[in-house]
Structure formats: structure tokens, C-alpha cells
Scaffold this motif. Sequence first.
Motif, PDB file in Angstrom:
ATOM      1  N   VAL A  51      15.778 -23.836  28.039  1.00  0.00           N
ATOM      2  CA  VAL A  51      14.963 -23.217  29.085  1.00  0.00           C
ATOM      3  C   VAL A  51      15.668 -21.973  29.617  1.00  0.00           C
ATOM      4  O   VAL A  51      16.791 -22.085  30.105  1.00  0.00           O
ATOM      5  N   PRO A  52      15.043 -20.788  29.511  1.00  0.00           N
ATOM      6  CA  PRO A  52      13.795 -20.543  28.779  1.00  0.00           C
ATOM      7  C   PRO A  52      14.069 -20.441  27.279  1.00  0.00           C
ATOM      8  O   PRO A  52      15.151 -20.044  26.870  1.00  0.00           O
ATOM      9  N   SER A  53      13.069 -20.803  26.496  1.00  0.00           N
ATOM     10  CA  SER A  53      13.215 -20.689  25.044  1.00  0.00           C
ATOM     11  C   SER A  53      12.845 -19.258  24.655  1.00  0.00           C
ATOM     12  O   SER A  53      11.781 -19.002  24.099  1.00  0.00           O
ATOM     13  N   ASP A  54      13.720 -18.352  24.993  1.00  0.00           N
ATOM     14  CA  ASP A  54      13.486 -16.914  24.833  1.00  0.00           C
ATOM     15  C   ASP A  54      14.733 -16.298  24.214  1.00  0.00           C
ATOM     16  O   ASP A  54      15.835 -16.423  24.764  1.00  0.00           O
ATOM     17  N   GLY A  55      14.573 -15.639  23.068  1.00  0.00           N
ATOM     18  CA  GLY A  55      15.718 -15.080  22.357  1.00  0.00           C
ATOM     19  C   GLY A  55      16.510 -14.072  23.153  1.00  0.00           C
ATOM     20  O   GLY A  55      17.684 -13.829  22.862  1.00  0.00           O
ATOM     21  N   ARG A  56      15.897 -13.486  24.182  1.00  0.00           N
ATOM     22  CA  ARG A  56      16.619 -12.506  24.992  1.00  0.00           C
ATOM     23  C   ARG A  56      17.709 -13.144  25.846  1.00  0.00           C
ATOM     24  O   ARG A  56      18.529 -12.449  26.435  1.00  0.00           O
TER      25      ARG A  56
END
Length: 561
Positions: free
Chosen positions: A130-135
Motif C-alpha cells: 500500500v499503495p501498489s504504485d511503482g512510483r
Amino acid sequence: MAKVGQMKSVRKFGAAMLAALLLASTMQADVAQAGTKISPNVVSLGLSFKENSELGRMPSILFAQGDVKVQETWLMCQNLADKICTDAAGIFGYSNWDICTDASTLACIADVWAVDPSGKKIAGELVKKVPSDGRYAVKENPSINLPHSNGVGAVWRLPGVLNGAGKDTYFVAVQSVVGRNKTPGTPVADMQLNLGEMIAGILPVEEIPGTFQLATATDAKNGGRAWGSNGTQYAPDGAACAGTELTSCQAIRQFPAEYRFGMTLRMGKKPEGWYHGRLYLPTISTKDWKTGQEISIEAEPVKVASLDFTVPNAEIPQKIRDLVFVDEYFGTTGDGINATKISENVSGPKSLDLVAGFAPSYKDKATTTASYWSFKTLNYGKDESTRKCSDDSGNLAGLVTTNALAYAAGPPVFDKETSSLSYKVSSPHFEASGIEASGSYDLSLRSDVARCIYGFSKAPIKAEISITSSDGEKKVATTTVNEKNGWLYLSAKGFTFSTPLINVKLSQDVVVVEKPVPAPEVSAPAKAVAKKSISITCVKGKASKKVTGLNPKCPTGYKKK
């Protein structure tokens, strides 16, 4: 939203952790500013003291400290080669630990579990970051001692362990402070960052769909006066979000009763010193891992009070005025001029005085009371008597936990006159429901550290725990002492707040070494006296003979002369 070109540029330099800081949002959220100076003319002032306020609030980030003592000079580094980082006098930031892999070498989360009332262990199952965001991904960088990071935490499932929302999901996060002072002009890539204070926690959660913000940071050039975070957000029912994605909030719920929870961490360097936090009846085990150590801690959650209030300027207690209006920085929600709440770390150096000083304002009653499970490394407040026996041990020395809202973040102070370890706490006398709060205190101390502090032998250790209120009244508490697998566990519960002093006195029975009773002396047998031969002369007429012997006798017909 941030420009796509900006995002690609950040990735190019391998500092994806910083890209999250460039995100903008149209949604309003609380802004928790650190480093605010509070004006004596502030319109209203109060406290926002809540446990686990650090977790899930800040992405992995590095700040360039133009002046390490002036937070208005701290600016976010866009990448490791950023000129403001190279020119800075120091680097400060945060690292959110990722889940361990075989390639991990620095710091990671290895395991999560629960234990049901019957003693059955329930293994945790990773659901998602969390968050599952590559950034938010940061690649491990051993050359500068920067751990792998991916999000601000993760959701785990503990099958059948239903929290207050009827869900078996739990938000798990570990965050370290990173940084160090440096010579201006030195690139970050040419230095080793220090992993400093760390907090680890497990929070029961329920995923709530909606429109939310990602956790972002700010500085003087990005929407903040100095530096801060907009990570604190709330579900529609008012529950705080442990972590957020753009379309969901992990709303914090209550722990189930009678369950224990555990976490295993791996660290590339063996931790020294102490941990402190929110646990009840903890057990600890350690073992070597690569160049460092694996640490497992299991415990029950504890109920902790929270405070969230303000009072008009005219009603600010004098003790608070003397403490706050001194041209110093405080963590706050607010701008230090209007409606401002101090949100210092509940185990910070000023937390005890803030909670005690404001007691008349909140009428010694908590705003809310909830259960928590967390622990932190100790970064200050060490007593010299315990330091010498802890820091050089090359291992974790001890763990101090309590359900008091504010507490001294350190090992107990050793009082040579009374030969006791003293520990201060401060908390509302009443829970939010109005019932009298019941205090708990646990001290887990490595047996060899305890023996070092006291100069004890290897004989069993005894302990006496006493609780004394601020007016000198002795409090009644149930206490237990246990020594197991190289650890000494001491626990006290059932005492009341507001600002009690906890004393732990260790002792050993004097071991009387009895001298062995000597065996009765046995006289040696008298030595036989050797008889000497004697000679006699025997005669018969004119003939004579000499006879020699022990008892010589003359032959027949001879007579002794």
C-alpha cells in the motif's frame, strides 16, 4: 497531477521514492507540519496525541538540510545527484521497509502471525503493498545503506482472526529514520546513511472504497513552510486511514480480544540498546541473520488513551505556556497562530510534561481509547548505568512497554541509592468511556544486561515492582517476574494514572557457600618396631658356641654362659 515528464526524469535517476512527493491532489486533508514555532498569541492550543501516528504517513524520502538546525532550509531531494543534496550540510529522511526476499541484506519484514486463545499460531499471508504504485518503489542500495522500499506498508491476512469490523486484514508497516551530517559538496552516493529510530506496528484494518490521496511530503518549495506530510486521512465514518491508495482507505479498526500478534524483522546490522512501545506480556527471540540479526517479538495489544482537543488562549495552563512559548519547534497540526494542536511523538522528550500540564484542560479524561500493537527503537534518553551494559553488547538489550499515553522513551533510570530502576509515565486518569484507566508496564531485559547493571552472579534474580503516584501515594498493582531463555520478564498491571513513577528493584538471595565438613582424622597404624637380633654364648665342657637371633636358645646339651 504531476507532469509525466517529471515522473520519467525521477525514475531515470533511480530515485522513484521521490516521485511520490511530486503528486498533487484536489482533495483536502489534514497537514501535519513538523518544526512549527508556536506564537504566544495563538488563538487556541491543544494536543493531538495518538499512538502510531508515524506509520503510513510519509513516503520514503530524503531531505537536504541546508542547516541541520533550521528546518525551513530543508528541501526534498529529487534524486541522489540533486545539487541541493550535494550542497547540503546533512541528509534526513524516512525509509519504509519492504517484505524480505532472498536478496535482502539491509532491513526487511520477514513474517507476521497471530496466536489464538488456545495457543494455535496462525501464519500471515501477504495481500498487497500500500499503495501498489511503482512510483513508491525504492531499490535497495547497500552502497549508501538504503533499504528496499515499496509503498508505506502492506496489508496482510490472518485467516480467521476477525477484527472489530469482522475482517481478517491487518496493515503492517516498519519505518526508519535515515540520514547523517556531511560535508557540503559531498554527493549522497559517496556516503553511508545511518538507519536511526525505527517504528514497527500491526493495525487491524477494513478497506473502504472512495477517493483518497496518496501519502506525500512537502517542503518550502512544495506547499509547506518547512517540511511535512498530508498522509493523515479519514474514512467517511471518521476512522483514520492506516494507509491509502487513490481509490481506497485502510480504515483502522479494533483488535480482537485474547489474541497475541507477532512480527519478525531482519536487519543487516545487529541492533544495540533498547526498544520501547505498546505491547503487553511480550516475548522476544533473536538469532543471527547474514551480517546482522533476526528479531521476533510476540505480544498482546494494549489499550492506550488518545487526546485531541484545543482550548482558547486564555485557558492555556501556565505550565504549558512556560513549556511551549519558548521559541522552539514543535510538531503540530495547524500553523502555530490559529487553532493549533501539538502533535509531538508520545514518547518524545516533552510528551510527559505536555500531557501532565494540560490535564486541567482535558479534565484528566481521554478523548478516545483504542488498542495498539507497536514498538520502536530507542534513540535518546539513555541512562549511563544501563548504557555501559547495553550498547557494547552487540545485541538487543531490552524492551520497555506501557499503555500510558506518554512515557519516557528509554530504559529505566538506575537509582544507585535505592538500587532500583525508575520509569516515568503520564496518561489521563479516565478512559474515554469515563471508567478509571488501568495501567500496564512490562520490562523485558536480557538476563546478562540485568546482571551487568547490578553486578549479579548467575544465581536466579528476584524483582519487586512498586508504583508511586505524583502525590507520593503507593499504588496497588499485580506484578509477575519470570526468567526464560536468557530474558528476564517483569510485568505490572492494574495501577491507575495520572503521572505515576514505576520502580523495579532487582535482587538475589545471598548464596551461602558452606565449607565442606572435614572427614574425621584416622590415626595411622603404629609402625611395628623392628626387633634387633641378639647373640648369646653357649658352652658344653670346654666347647662353646655363639648363637644369634631374635630369641636365641642354646642347642641341646649346651648351656648359656
